[in-house]
Design a protein around this motif. Structure first.
Motif, PDB file in Angstrom:
ATOM      1  N   ARG A   1       0.847  -1.175  -0.060  1.00  0.00           N
ATOM      2  CA  ARG A   1       0.196   0.004  -0.196  1.00  0.00           C
ATOM      3  C   ARG A   1       0.899   1.196  -0.034  1.00  0.00           C
ATOM      4  O   ARG A   1       0.382   2.223  -1.026  1.00  0.00           O
ATOM      5  CB  ARG A   1      -0.899   0.052   1.143  1.00  0.00           C
ATOM      6  N   VAL A   2       1.889   1.137   0.808  1.00  0.00           N
ATOM      7  CA  VAL A   2       2.708   2.534   0.996  1.00  0.00           C
ATOM      8  C   VAL A   2       3.357   2.803  -0.407  1.00  0.00           C
ATOM      9  O   VAL A   2       3.853   3.930  -0.924  1.00  0.00           O
ATOM     10  CB  VAL A   2       3.825   2.241   2.039  1.00  0.00           C
ATOM     11  N   ARG A   3       3.859   1.643  -1.138  1.00  0.00           N
ATOM     12  CA  ARG A   3       4.554   1.759  -2.344  1.00  0.00           C
ATOM     13  C   ARG A   3       3.782   1.698  -3.608  1.00  0.00           C
ATOM     14  O   ARG A   3       4.229   1.904  -4.792  1.00  0.00           O
ATOM     15  CB  ARG A   3       5.807   0.427  -2.442  1.00  0.00           C
ATOM     16  N   SER A   4       2.396   1.993  -3.518  1.00  0.00           N
ATOM     17  CA  SER A   4       1.467   1.880  -4.649  1.00  0.00           C
ATOM     18  C   SER A   4       1.941   3.264  -5.328  1.00  0.00           C
ATOM     19  O   SER A   4       1.723   4.331  -4.969  1.00  0.00           O
ATOM     20  CB  SER A   4       0.199   1.819  -4.096  1.00  0.00           C
TER      21      SER A   4
ATOM     22  N   SER B   1       2.904   6.196   8.147  1.00  0.00           N
ATOM     23  CA  SER B   1       2.427   6.298   9.680  1.00  0.00           C
ATOM     24  C   SER B   1       1.140   5.347   9.800  1.00  0.00           C
ATOM     25  O   SER B   1       1.106   4.976  11.028  1.00  0.00           O
ATOM     26  CB  SER B   1       2.072   7.715   9.809  1.00  0.00           C
ATOM     27  N   ALA B   2       0.457   5.032   8.872  1.00  0.00           N
ATOM     28  CA  ALA B   2      -0.546   4.090   8.825  1.00  0.00           C
ATOM     29  C   ALA B   2      -0.315   2.847   9.346  1.00  0.00           C
ATOM     30  O   ALA B   2      -1.108   1.795   9.464  1.00  0.00           O
ATOM     31  CB  ALA B   2      -1.613   4.416   7.788  1.00  0.00           C
ATOM     32  N   THR B   3       1.091   2.510   8.748  1.00  0.00           N
ATOM     33  CA  THR B   3       1.393   1.108   8.835  1.00  0.00           C
ATOM     34  C   THR B   3       2.471   0.884  10.163  1.00  0.00           C
ATOM     35  O   THR B   3       3.152  -0.046  10.474  1.00  0.00           O
ATOM     36  CB  THR B   3       2.470   0.591   7.811  1.00  0.00           C
ATOM     37  N   HIS B   4       2.348   1.951  11.125  1.00  0.00           N
ATOM     38  CA  HIS B   4       3.213   1.877  12.362  1.00  0.00           C
ATOM     39  C   HIS B   4       2.972   0.815  13.308  1.00  0.00           C
ATOM     40  O   HIS B   4       3.900   0.024  13.667  1.00  0.00           O
ATOM     41  CB  HIS B   4       2.980   3.254  13.156  1.00  0.00           C
TER      42      HIS B   4
END
Length: 293
Positions: free
Chosen positions: A131-134, A178-181
């Motif tokens: 998701r972060v690297r989309s 931050s959402a994956t912390h």
């Protein structure tokens, strides 16, 4: 005559007395007298038995049995001690086997629990990195990034629309990170037990996988600073780091790192779970078979 008769009778009586005396002496010498004698001593018992008749004849016998009560007591005491020691040894062996079985069972349960926890955290991190690297950045993400920058006062510090656009782009990535912390923290907490129960290889695989979030953060900042794109090699490195599957999955270094580290984790943890599932399946089949029988 009377004198001759008396002499003959006397001679015969004397012969009979002599014969009886001789028989008594021979019988005594053969052990037949006294017929039974039992004497009790302080430490022994002596029994003498007379001769027994066998097949119509007379068989002289002398049977002497001596019992040493002191020695017998010592022997019985020794046997008791040996039996006691054997019982203690057997109990120790059984207890040791029971403890080892219990310990192995508990260790197996710990490994199963940790393997499940590690795999769960690993898959969450893999999805989080995806998701972060989309490469696709949605409009609402830019809007949320702009609002955050304005709230912090950074938006007004940017000069021109291009600078603001780059700043909002970087901030959107930071919001994603931050959402994956929580997922990052969950995987990080697995490292100590991963090393303790499975070894260093698993610990390093977890660490390398989690480190890719840091790599993305670093190259997002680099893209913001190098907005002009003056170095094509740097731009390619930045984009392959922050974008999944660019220019292809095979050429993308971060994609390959994620895939290889997840595979190491699966190779170590999945067999632990599948072995337990196989055991439970066999146990259920055995139970159903016994019920049918």
């Amino acid at each position: 005559g009377p004198g001759g008769t008396d002499g003959a009778v006397g001679h015969r009586r004397r012969s009979q007395i002599a014969a009886r005396s001789d028989y008594a002496q021979r019988t005594y010498s053969l052990g037949r007298a006294p017929p039974k004698a039992i004497t009790f001593g302080a430490a022994s018992v002596v029994v003498r038995m007379a001769g027994a008749r066998v097949f119509g004849g007379v068989m002289p016998a002398s049977c002497i049995a001596t019992i040493d009560w002191s020695a017998t007591g010592d022997m019985l005491q020794g046997l008791g001690a040996m039996l006691g020691a054997g019982t203690v040894l057997a109990a120790a062996i059984i207890g040791s086997n029971t403890f080892n079985t219990w310990r192995q069972q508990k260790l197996s349960e710990r490994r199963i629990d940790q393997a499940e926890r590690i795999l769960t955290a690993t898959y969450k991190v893999r999805r989080g990195l995806s998701r972060v690297r989309s490469p696709m950045m949605m409009g609402h993400e830019f809007a949320a990034a702009e609002e955050k920058l304005k709230a912090s006062g950074e938006w007004e510090k940017a000069y021109g629309e291009q600078e603001q656009s780059l700043l909002a782009y970087a901030q959107a990535y930071y919001i994603r990170l931050s959402a994956t912390h929580d997922d990052q923290l969950l995987l990080e907490e697995c490292q100590p037990m991963a090393r303790a129960l499975f070894g260093e290889e698993l610990e390093k695989a977890i660490e390398n996988l989690n480190r890719q979030f840091w790599s993305v953060r670093v190259y997002v900042g680099a893209k913001h600073r190098d907005g002009s794109g003056s170095d094509p090699d740097l731009i390619r490195k930045i984009e392959s780091t922050i974008w999944e599957g660019y220019p292809s999955t095979e050429e993308n270094e971060i994609d390959q790192i994620i895939t290889s580290q997840v595979k190491i984790i699966e190779d170590i943890c999945v067999p632990v779970l599948r072995l337990e599932v196989a055991k439970k399946t066999r146990a259920k089949k055995s139970g159903s078979s016994s019920q049918h029988a």
